[in-house]
Motif scaffolding. Structure first.
Motif, PDB file in Angstrom:
ATOM      1  N   PHE A  20      -9.218  19.415  -9.018  1.00 32.99           N
ATOM      2  CA  PHE A  20      -9.964  18.340  -9.784  1.00 32.99           C
ATOM      3  C   PHE A  20      -9.995  18.662 -11.369  1.00 32.99           C
ATOM      4  CE2 PHE A  20     -10.645  16.058  -6.007  1.00 32.99           C
ATOM      5  CZ  PHE A  20     -10.688  14.795  -6.718  1.00 32.99           C
ATOM      6  N   LYS A  29     -16.991  19.877  -8.133  1.00 37.43           N
ATOM      7  CA  LYS A  29     -16.293  18.985  -7.024  1.00 37.43           C
ATOM      8  C   LYS A  29     -17.662  18.098  -6.427  1.00 37.43           C
ATOM      9  CE  LYS A  29     -13.940  20.681  -3.612  1.00 37.43           C
ATOM     10  NZ  LYS A  29     -12.975  21.178  -2.765  1.00 37.43           N
ATOM     11  N   ILE A  34     -19.135   9.074  -5.077  1.00 37.14           N
ATOM     12  CA  ILE A  34     -18.215   8.121  -4.202  1.00 37.14           C
ATOM     13  C   ILE A  34     -19.146   6.740  -4.534  1.00 37.14           C
ATOM     14  CG2 ILE A  34     -17.519   7.204  -2.114  1.00 37.14           C
ATOM     15  CD1 ILE A  34     -16.512   9.951  -2.956  1.00 37.14           C
ATOM     16  N   LEU A  39     -20.873  13.486  -3.589  1.00 35.37           N
ATOM     17  CA  LEU A  39     -20.627  14.157  -2.250  1.00 35.37           C
ATOM     18  C   LEU A  39     -21.421  14.978  -1.587  1.00 35.37           C
ATOM     19  CD1 LEU A  39     -16.778  15.022  -3.040  1.00 35.37           C
ATOM     20  CD2 LEU A  39     -17.507  13.377  -1.303  1.00 35.37           C
ATOM     21  N   ASP A 135     -16.548  18.064   0.845  1.00 35.34           N
ATOM     22  CA  ASP A 135     -15.405  17.277   0.343  1.00 35.34           C
ATOM     23  C   ASP A 135     -14.630  16.743   1.472  1.00 35.34           C
ATOM     24  OD1 ASP A 135     -14.630  19.788   1.177  1.00 35.34           O
ATOM     25  OD2 ASP A 135     -13.431  20.275  -0.566  1.00 35.34           O
ATOM     26  N   TYR A 252     -12.026  11.399   4.900  1.00 32.35           N
ATOM     27  CA  TYR A 252     -11.356  11.067   3.593  1.00 32.35           C
ATOM     28  C   TYR A 252     -11.249  12.568   2.999  1.00 32.35           C
ATOM     29  CZ  TYR A 252     -11.619   6.222   4.394  1.00 32.35           C
ATOM     30  OH  TYR A 252     -11.601   5.103   5.176  1.00 32.35           O
ATOM     31  N   CYS A 254     -11.955  14.176   0.072  1.00 30.68           N
ATOM     32  CA  CYS A 254     -12.251  13.883  -1.197  1.00 30.68           C
ATOM     33  C   CYS A 254     -11.928  15.351  -2.257  1.00 30.68           C
ATOM     34  CB  CYS A 254     -13.602  13.649  -1.406  1.00 30.68           C
ATOM     35  SG  CYS A 254     -13.902  12.313  -0.357  1.00 30.68           S
ATOM     36  N   LYS A 257      -7.179  14.070  -4.963  1.00 28.11           N
ATOM     37  CA  LYS A 257      -7.515  12.879  -5.737  1.00 28.11           C
ATOM     38  C   LYS A 257      -7.124  11.515  -5.098  1.00 28.11           C
ATOM     39  CE  LYS A 257      -5.865  15.519  -9.713  1.00 28.11           C
ATOM     40  NZ  LYS A 257      -4.548  16.005 -10.621  1.00 28.11           N
ATOM     41  N   HIS A 260     -10.100  11.072  -2.608  1.00 26.40           N
ATOM     42  CA  HIS A 260     -11.276  10.649  -3.448  1.00 26.40           C
ATOM     43  C   HIS A 260     -11.282   9.445  -3.823  1.00 26.40           C
ATOM     44  CE1 HIS A 260     -13.891  10.884  -7.114  1.00 26.40           C
ATOM     45  NE2 HIS A 260     -14.707  11.316  -6.218  1.00 26.40           N
ATOM     46  N   ASN A 264     -13.522   6.017  -2.786  1.00 27.07           N
ATOM     47  CA  ASN A 264     -14.352   5.200  -3.518  1.00 27.07           C
ATOM     48  C   ASN A 264     -14.005   3.727  -3.306  1.00 27.07           C
ATOM     49  OD1 ASN A 264     -16.077   6.259  -5.999  1.00 27.07           O
ATOM     50  ND2 ASN A 264     -14.615   7.731  -5.670  1.00 27.07           N
TER      51      ASN A 264
END
Ligand code: UTP
Length: 289
Positions: A20, A29, A34, A39, A135, A252, A254, A257, A260, A264
């Motif tokens: 990221f 990160k 979200i 996170l 994540d 997911y 996250c 990319k 993440h 969202n």
């Protein structure tokens, strides 16, 4: 025999988040939102739903935002009180509910997930404990993935790892398990597809015995020069019952990319104020492009 429940969770958040960059040059990160919830907060919420009362953040001093997020912010609180913005005030006060203790410890160098977990040894002591990777966001599935794993531990005293099926060509991105019935009998970190013992990948929820700490101390740096949690677990599989927990809900990733962005979208669609205008805009945008 008294079976201890799981009352402590370790959140390793000391990684580099290099996928990221440049955002993660200054924003950890785990602080990426979200929609409007970081996170790390979603992970803490899942832990609290599972009945956990102590949280260990294994962080890096170069990532001070994570610690700051859980501290009171009196100046901001005063501004919100003056403005009468009760909803915002509640949101910043509720980051850590009363009765939940947060411990902070540091991993000064990102030497791998196994090493990060080892940094929590003094705080966890000889208790069984959980590890969550913020994540890996798991959405849906009743009270939550960790709650189900804690319940499994309470009923059976079995440790467990959350697993999900992945396409065979992706086994080299995950820790892969080999099963006998529900029990994990072997594990290998990031195997090539042709060597993977299955296509069941470990995702970021673990219930572990404290014996993992002594196992991790003996682990040599593995894939990527890091001390892998997988290698520590593999070393104690013969001595503890480890179940593979096929969780309900959707994970997911996250840390990527695409994952993440998907998370969202999913969370935005849960918010009635966003769902309709977002859907309308997506349709218009897709028709234009
Ligand atoms: P990742 O494997 O996603 O690594 O870590 P990373 O460094 O955060 O991200 P990339 O791959 O460079 O983009 C999974 C979790 O383990 C923590 C991370 O902070 C994340 O929550 N972690 C990883 C540590 O705490 N220490 C480490 O040495 C490695």
């Amino acid at each position: 025999m008294i079976i201890l429940s799981i009352d402590i969770v370790v959140l390793p958040v000391a990684g580099l988040g290099s996928r990221f960059l440049p955002a993660t040059k200054v924003i950890p990160k785990e602080m990426l939102p979200i929609v409007d919830i970081p996170l790390i907060q979603l992970a803490v919420n899942e832990a609290i739903n599972a009945g956990v009362r102590e949280i260990v953040l294994v962080t890096n001093p170069e990532k001070p935002a994570i610690e700051a997020y859980f501290r009171p912010q009196p100046v901001l609180e005063q501004v919100l009180i003056k403005k009468g913005n009760q909803a915002a005030l509640k949101s910043i006060r509720d980051t850590l509910p009363e009765g939940v203790t947060m411990h902070i410890t540091y991993q000064y160098e990102s030497l791998g997930l196994g090493h990060a977990v080892l940094c929590a040894e003094k705080i966890v002591g000889d208790r069984p404990f959980a590890v969550m990777l913020p994540d890996d966001l798991i959405d849906g599935g009743g009270t939550g993935c960790l709650a189900d794993m804690v319940q499994l531990y309470n009923y059976t005293s079995a440790c467990s790892l959350a697993v999900e099926e992945v396409p065979r060509e992706q086994t080299n991105k995950y820790g892969i398990v080999q099963l006998k019935g529900y029990n994990i009998i072997a594990m290998v970190e990031k195997p090539d597809p042709e060597e993977a013992p299955s296509t069941l990948a470990v995702v970021g929820r673990y219930v572990l015995p404290s014996a993992i700490f002594s196992a991790l101390k003996k682990v040599q740096p593995g894939v990527g020069g890091e001390i892998q949690l997988t290698d520590g677990i593999a070393a104690i599989l013969d001595h503890f019952e480890f179940r593979a927990h096929r969780f309900e809900g959707t994970r997911y990733d996250c840390g990527s990319k695409l994952g993440h962005l998907k998370a969202n979208m999913v969370y935005a669609f849960k918010d009635p104020a966003l769902a309709i205008p977002l859907r309308q805009w997506i349709v218009e945008y897709l028709l234009k492009t």
